[in-house]
Design an enzyme around this catalytic site. Sequence first.
Site, PDB file in Angstrom:
ATOM      1  CD  GLU A 114      -2.957  -1.163   2.245  1.00  0.00           C
ATOM      2  OE1 GLU A 114      -4.138  -1.430   1.949  1.00  0.00           O
ATOM      3  OE2 GLU A 114      -2.583  -0.869   3.385  1.00  0.00           O
ATOM      4  CB  CYS A 127       3.028   7.379   3.330  1.00  0.00           C
ATOM      5  SG  CYS A 127       3.602   6.233   4.600  1.00  0.00           S
ATOM      6  CB  CYS A 141       2.604  -1.309  13.388  1.00  0.00           C
ATOM      7  SG  CYS A 141       2.758  -1.182  11.597  1.00  0.00           S
ATOM      8  CB  CYS A 367       0.239   6.708  11.107  1.00  0.00           C
ATOM      9  SG  CYS A 367       0.525   8.274  10.332  1.00  0.00           S
TER      10      CYS A 367
HETATM   11  S1  SF4 Z   1       6.023   0.284  12.771  1.00  0.00           S
HETATM   12 FE1  SF4 Z   1       7.243  -1.571  13.127  1.00  0.00          FE
HETATM   13  S2  SF4 Z   1       5.979  -3.275  12.323  1.00  0.00           S
HETATM   14 FE2  SF4 Z   1       5.148  -1.352  11.515  1.00  0.00          FE
HETATM   15  S3  SF4 Z   1       6.087  -1.151   9.526  1.00  0.00           S
HETATM   16 FE3  SF4 Z   1       7.325   0.019  10.992  1.00  0.00          FE
HETATM   17  S4  SF4 Z   1       8.916  -1.383  11.685  1.00  0.00           S
HETATM   18 FE4  SF4 Z   1       7.322  -2.599  10.679  1.00  0.00          FE
END
Ligand code: SF4
Length: 392
Positions: A114, A127, A141, A367
Amino acid sequence: MPTDAITPDVLTVPRKRPEGPVNLVGLTREAMRQALIAAGTPERQARMRVGQIWQWIYHWGLRDFAAMTNLAKDYRALLAENFVIALPEVVTRQVSGDGTRKYLVRIAGGHEVEVVYIPEEDRGTLCVSSQVGCTLTCSFCHTGTQKLVRNLTAGEIIGQVMLARDDLGEWPVPGAPKDETRLLSNVVLMGMGEPLYNFENVRDAMKIAMDPEGIALSRRRITLSTSGVVPEIARTAEEIGCQLAISFHATTDEVRDRLVPINKRWPIAELLDALRTYPKASNSERITFEYVMLDGVNDTDADARRLIKLIEGIPAKINLIPFNEWPGAPYRRSTPARIRAFADIIYKAGYASPIRTPRGEDIMAACGQLKSATERARKSRAQIAAETGTSG
Ligand code: SF4
């Protein structure tokens, strides 16, 4: 546009590539020069040819060799025989009520990632993703719930910038008056994946984005966000030179181990040491500390005060990110009052502490919400190498 003074008979015999055409998108200038020579371009012309082709691809956004009018017809034919100018395929394009655009794009091997475009008044931020899935498993995440399938190639990374420019109609038009405004003015490597676990491809792609004869994005308009791959941080300054952001999100190792498990490998103290010596950091180029606001996890006044203490001596700014929920997420967003109180403590300590406005939530583009359906299939190194056209 200069016409080509070189007459056809100086070309060496074209050698068609048995393994099929090479994609020029993502090659460094040197790799392109080598590829042109391998396809029959006389060595003494190759650097000039790279300059011409580079402008067509990255300044004008051209995808058809036949339209490269400053090259001789038979040379264009040779190029078309041996090369392609290919971008990832846009599978879906969603536009949020707030104008944010999310692209689901397909890359070699049928994998999907994405890409999100966030428009602002007179500019916009793209992004970009650097991995399919992620090497890491940050617990807040969505991407972290998707095992790493593979790294993106440099072509698949810069290709995201190019397909967004296509969608925004951002390529200059020959003969049209020069327009300095840029709808895609900033690139952030904050999409899917840990960019520093795909260093070389990210570096090559960003160098293409910064090349003054092509897309010509200023290094100050590119921000790489890492969760803390300490050994690659200084290298980012030396070899890419872009802005740096840190997925920080906690003020104790005990909490950060849970939220950003790479902290077990390089704890807060080691990470901060690397940032204190980050060659590119200065008052005008501050390191961004990203801090997701999780209800009852990392959002107390004590956390705010500890954060200020920890980053003392580092040219820094703090981005507070209200948590964007996703299906099955183990956390809730801090309350607006809690976020404001946290921001006030940071602000009173002299740090800019903007609260990031969630964008594109209605299309799961905010995000930490990115995830593609691609799951990791049992693939051998050889299969992945064949897919990405790299040596296994
Ligand atoms: S926040 Fe952590 S899990 Fe998410 S894309 Fe970034 S490095 Fe990977």
